[in-house]
Design an enzyme around this catalytic site. Structure first.
Site, PDB file in Angstrom:
ATOM      1  N   ARG A  91       0.853  -1.193   0.000  1.00 43.56           N
ATOM      2  CA  ARG A  91       0.000   0.000   0.000  1.00 43.56           C
ATOM      3  C   ARG A  91       0.880   1.230   0.000  1.00 43.56           C
ATOM      4  O   ARG A  91       1.929   1.241   0.657  1.00 43.56           O
ATOM      5  CB  ARG A  91      -0.898   0.059   1.245  1.00 43.56           C
ATOM      6  CG  ARG A  91      -1.825  -1.094   1.417  1.00 43.56           C
ATOM      7  CD  ARG A  91      -2.794  -1.271   0.288  1.00 43.56           C
ATOM      8  NE  ARG A  91      -3.705  -0.166   0.113  1.00 43.56           N
ATOM      9  CZ  ARG A  91      -4.526  -0.049  -0.938  1.00 43.56           C
ATOM     10  NH1 ARG A  91      -4.524  -0.944  -1.894  1.00 43.56           N
ATOM     11  NH2 ARG A  91      -5.347   0.977  -1.041  1.00 43.56           N
ATOM     12  N   ILE A  92       0.431   2.240  -0.719  1.00 47.34           N
ATOM     13  CA  ILE A  92       1.170   3.505  -0.700  1.00 47.34           C
ATOM     14  C   ILE A  92       0.699   4.309   0.502  1.00 47.34           C
ATOM     15  O   ILE A  92      -0.504   4.477   0.716  1.00 47.34           O
ATOM     16  CB  ILE A  92       0.939   4.279  -2.020  1.00 47.34           C
ATOM     17  CG1 ILE A  92       1.531   3.477  -3.171  1.00 47.34           C
ATOM     18  CG2 ILE A  92       1.552   5.674  -1.942  1.00 47.34           C
ATOM     19  CD1 ILE A  92       1.243   4.037  -4.538  1.00 47.34           C
ATOM     20  N   HIS A 109      12.974  -2.729  -1.860  1.00 48.17           N
ATOM     21  CA  HIS A 109      12.379  -2.710  -3.198  1.00 48.17           C
ATOM     22  C   HIS A 109      13.224  -3.601  -4.095  1.00 48.17           C
ATOM     23  O   HIS A 109      14.453  -3.495  -4.080  1.00 48.17           O
ATOM     24  CB  HIS A 109      12.346  -1.273  -3.726  1.00 48.17           C
ATOM     25  CG  HIS A 109      11.685  -1.173  -5.061  1.00 48.17           C
ATOM     26  ND1 HIS A 109      10.316  -1.274  -5.219  1.00 48.17           N
ATOM     27  CD2 HIS A 109      12.200  -1.026  -6.303  1.00 48.17           C
ATOM     28  CE1 HIS A 109      10.030  -1.173  -6.510  1.00 48.17           C
ATOM     29  NE2 HIS A 109      11.146  -1.021  -7.187  1.00 48.17           N
ATOM     30  N   THR A 141      10.534   7.914   2.066  1.00 53.67           N
ATOM     31  CA  THR A 141      10.137   9.321   1.978  1.00 53.67           C
ATOM     32  C   THR A 141       8.806   9.365   1.232  1.00 53.67           C
ATOM     33  O   THR A 141       8.321   8.327   0.763  1.00 53.67           O
ATOM     34  CB  THR A 141      11.193  10.160   1.226  1.00 53.67           C
ATOM     35  OG1 THR A 141      11.399   9.560  -0.060  1.00 53.67           O
ATOM     36  CG2 THR A 141      12.512  10.212   1.974  1.00 53.67           C
ATOM     37  N   GLU A 143       7.964  10.248  -1.614  1.00 55.85           N
ATOM     38  CA  GLU A 143       7.962   9.817  -3.013  1.00 55.85           C
ATOM     39  C   GLU A 143       8.160   8.301  -3.074  1.00 55.85           C
ATOM     40  O   GLU A 143       9.099   7.768  -2.464  1.00 55.85           O
ATOM     41  CB  GLU A 143       9.090  10.523  -3.771  1.00 55.85           C
ATOM     42  CG  GLU A 143       8.859  10.542  -5.270  1.00 55.85           C
ATOM     43  CD  GLU A 143       9.990  11.258  -6.006  1.00 55.85           C
ATOM     44  OE1 GLU A 143      10.142  11.023  -7.203  1.00 55.85           O
ATOM     45  OE2 GLU A 143      10.729  12.026  -5.363  1.00 55.85           O
TER      46      GLU A 143
HETATM   47  C1  GRF Z   1       9.904  -8.699  -2.108  1.00 58.46           C
HETATM   48  O1  GRF Z   1      10.479  -8.963  -3.357  1.00 58.46           O
HETATM   49  C2  GRF Z   1      10.027  -7.243  -1.769  1.00 58.46           C
HETATM   50  O2  GRF Z   1      11.212  -6.657  -2.219  1.00 58.46           O
HETATM   51  C3  GRF Z   1       8.873  -6.646  -2.505  1.00 58.46           C
HETATM   52  O3  GRF Z   1       7.832  -7.593  -2.372  1.00 58.46           O
HETATM   53  C4  GRF Z   1       8.387  -8.878  -2.149  1.00 58.46           C
HETATM   54  C5  GRF Z   1       7.827  -9.340  -0.844  1.00 58.46           C
HETATM   55  O4  GRF Z   1       8.169 -10.670  -0.558  1.00 58.46           O
HETATM   56  N1  GRF Z   1       8.574  -5.321  -2.019  1.00 58.46           N
HETATM   57  P1  GRF Z   1       7.942 -11.245   0.909  1.00 58.46           P
HETATM   58  O5  GRF Z   1       6.492 -10.970   1.291  1.00 58.46           O
HETATM   59  O6  GRF Z   1       8.905 -10.573   1.832  1.00 58.46           O
HETATM   60  O7  GRF Z   1       8.187 -12.707   0.783  1.00 58.46           O
END
Ligand code: GRF
Length: 208
Positions: A91-92, A109, A141, A143
């Site tokens: 969610r953002i 990410h 942040t 963004e």
């Molecule tokens: C991971 O690749 C994370 O970087 C991304 O969503 C995925 C989540 O995987 N934001 P998990 O739920 O931690 O197994």
């Protein structure tokens, strides 16, 4: 002893890596709660089985983004965290929420930011013909998928890779760099200098 709250939306494999490293390595910290925006997030069951408090704030039950942020903040505040960790939280979060937690909220990410913020990072990296991919831990942040970078991992893109193969290779490194970055935070090793994150003792902030 720092109090960590982890936010998830799904399977929670990064959350599991964090909980396990924290216990094994005796960090000066404790994961006090795992909170999800969906009651079917598989990671919740895992956390419950480990005796960790869980909570659900269903975004679908809220009339607006602001209302969701408000309810989420309320659920989080009950656990009085020193650090909020977003681990596959889909969610953002609004600018007010982010500002309130600025400097004490981390995200991971699955791309080498600032390349490929947003969704479908592996598909986009493959389509662009990237020869390397990776993951980024950063302070959150306002963004989306921006903010001072704490650590990155780099993996090769191999000929014949599909999205699943690349995602699995990157995920294995996420499970290494996220616990390390969170450990640095709870051990007060991270400094922000001129908007950039440095490690107080000069530890390498890249896993290759
Ligand atoms: C991971 O690749 C994370 O970087 C991304 O969503 C995925 C989540 O995987 N934001 P998990 O739920 O931690 O197994």
């Amino acid at each position: 002893m720092k109090r960590i709250v982890i936010l998830i939306s799904g399977r929670g494999s990064n959350m599991q890596a964090l909980v396990e490293r924290c216990a094994e390595q005796g960090w000066p910290a404790r994961v006090v709660a795992v909170i999800a925006n969906r009651s079917d997030a598989a990671g919740l069951r895992w956390a419950e089985a480990r005796g960790i408090a869980t909570a659900v704030v269903e975004h679908k039950a809220q009339p607006s983004r602001e209302a969701f942020d408000f309810e989420l903040a309320r659920a989080i505040d009950a656990f009085e965290p020193d650090l909020l960790v977003l681990a596959g939280f889909m969610r953002i979060l609004g600018p007010d929420f982010v500002r309130r937690h600025e400097g004490r909220m981390l995200n991971i990410h699955p791309s080498l930011l600032p390349a490929f913020p947003g969704l479908h990072t592996h598909r986009r990296a493959l389509a662009a013909g990237c020869k390397a991919a990776g993951a980024t831990v950063h302070f959150v942040t306002a963004e989306l998928d921006h903010g001072p970078i704490v650590m990155q991992s780099v993996v090769p893109v191999r000929p014949g890779d599909d999205e699943a193969a690349l995602a699995a290779r990157v995920l294995a490194t996420e499970h290494q760099i996220y616990p390390l970055a969170v450990r640095w935070f709870v051990e007060d090793k991270l400094r922000i200098e001129g908007g950039l994150v440095v490690h107080a003792d000069g530890a390498s902030q890249v896993l290759i």
